[in-house]
Scaffold this motif. Structure first.
Motif, PDB file in Angstrom:
ATOM      1  N   UNK A 167      12.275 -11.149  -7.653  1.00  0.00           N
ATOM      2  CA  UNK A 167      11.364 -11.972  -6.840  1.00  0.00           C
ATOM      3  C   UNK A 167       9.941 -11.420  -6.940  1.00  0.00           C
ATOM      4  N   UNK A 168       9.558 -11.080  -8.170  1.00  0.00           N
ATOM      5  CA  UNK A 168       8.352 -10.277  -8.367  1.00  0.00           C
ATOM      6  C   UNK A 168       7.073 -11.015  -7.980  1.00  0.00           C
ATOM      7  N   UNK A 202       6.145  -2.185  -9.979  1.00  0.00           N
ATOM      8  CA  UNK A 202       7.396  -2.841 -10.345  1.00  0.00           C
ATOM      9  C   UNK A 202       8.154  -1.852 -11.209  1.00  0.00           C
ATOM     10  N   UNK A 203       9.471  -1.959 -11.240  1.00  0.00           N
ATOM     11  CA  UNK A 203      10.261  -1.030 -12.050  1.00  0.00           C
ATOM     12  C   UNK A 203      10.315  -1.493 -13.507  1.00  0.00           C
ATOM     13  N   UNK A 220      13.867  -7.190 -15.185  1.00  0.00           N
ATOM     14  CA  UNK A 220      13.912  -8.217 -16.247  1.00  0.00           C
ATOM     15  C   UNK A 220      12.497  -8.551 -16.727  1.00  0.00           C
ATOM     16  N   UNK A 221      12.401  -8.936 -18.001  1.00  0.00           N
ATOM     17  CA  UNK A 221      11.092  -9.344 -18.537  1.00  0.00           C
ATOM     18  C   UNK A 221      10.500 -10.489 -17.714  1.00  0.00           C
ATOM     19  N   UNK A 222      11.359 -11.395 -17.264  1.00  0.00           N
ATOM     20  CA  UNK A 222      10.869 -12.535 -16.442  1.00  0.00           C
ATOM     21  C   UNK A 222      10.174 -12.025 -15.182  1.00  0.00           C
ATOM     22  N   UNK A 223      10.730 -10.965 -14.607  1.00  0.00           N
ATOM     23  CA  UNK A 223      10.139 -10.396 -13.383  1.00  0.00           C
ATOM     24  C   UNK A 223       8.810  -9.722 -13.698  1.00  0.00           C
ATOM     25  N   UNK A 224       8.776  -8.967 -14.794  1.00  0.00           N
ATOM     26  CA  UNK A 224       7.529  -8.284 -15.177  1.00  0.00           C
ATOM     27  C   UNK A 224       6.433  -9.343 -15.413  1.00  0.00           C
ATOM     28  N   UNK A 225       6.797 -10.394 -16.165  1.00  0.00           N
ATOM     29  CA  UNK A 225       5.795 -11.431 -16.470  1.00  0.00           C
ATOM     30  C   UNK A 225       5.348 -12.144 -15.196  1.00  0.00           C
TER      31      UNK A 225
END
Ligand SMILES: O=C(CO)[C@H](O)[C@H](O)COP(=O)(O)O
Length: 210
Positions: A65-66, A83-84, A88-93
């Motif tokens: 839920x980034x 962020x860790x 997931x890449x989706x979360x980072x993006x």
């Protein structure tokens, strides 16, 4: 090279008191994960209100839920949100996109990431602002540190700033400074000292001379 003071084991009034002592020698103040758990984002808000000229980092260690969590931390006044690297890449993006929208920065905490070089390269390509090697308290307790890991990410990161955290003290700072990170994060190495101000001052001097 910037110095970030990490505040982990304090409540809001204690956090503000510590920052008053060392304010002139630090660049960023971190509201640590335990403080956010205990006090919520109110701690970020209180710190930003008390020290509008300091950058405030909210150490949320986001895993999911980034975008939403970056938005809430930004609304509370955070300048940098963590962020860790294992997310997931989706979360980072999502985190990077929301931070850009809010005019904020994302620091990726590489705690527990096994393929440091590979993941750092991927994160760098995703446009994060900082990549931070980190030995958390549980591994510090068995004598580990991240000094070699810092060189590993410095070898591959081209765009992001590099950072290091975890058990750094005045007597180990020289080893860190040698590798030239952009950001050094220190908690107990300052907060555990009787004279916090002079410790922070000496650390900042070493980093400036570095
Ligand atoms: O994020 C943290 C723990 O998860 C700490 O803020 C970080 O490790 C810096 O504190 P210290 O210098 O005391 O290790």
């Amino acid at each position: 090279m910037e110095l970030q003071l990490a505040l982990d084991l304090v409540n809001i009034p204690e956090a503000i008191q510590v920052v008053k002592e060392v304010e002139e020698h630090i660049d960023i103040v971190e509201i640590g994960t335990p403080v956010v758990i205990n006090e919520g984002l109110q701690a970020v808000k209180a710190m930003k209100e008390a020290f509008p000229n300091l950058k405030v980092l909210a150490d949320l260690k986001i895993m999911d839920a980034a975008g939403y969590e970056v938005m809430k931390a930004s609304e509370a006044g955070a300048d940098i949100i963590t962020i860790l690297g294992a997310a997931e890449d989706m979360s980072i993006k999502g985190a990077v996109e929301e931070a850009k929208k809010q005019g904020k920065k994302i620091l990726v905490d590489m705690i527990a990431v096994k393929d440091l070089a590979g993941r750092a390269k991927e994160l760098d390509a995703m446009g994060v602002d900082y990549i931070c090697v980190h030995t958390g308290y549980d591994l510090q307790a068995v004598g580990k540190n991240s000094f070699e890991d810092l060189q590993t990410i410095k070898n591959v990161v081209k765009n992001a700033k590099t950072a290091i955290a975890g058990g750094i003290k005045l007597d180990t700072l020289a080893e860190v400074v040698k590798v030239q990170p952009d950001l050094v994060i220190v908690g107990g190495g300052i907060t555990g000292q009787d004279d916090k101000k002079s410790t922070a001052e000496k650390m900042k001097q070493m980093m400036q001379q570095g």
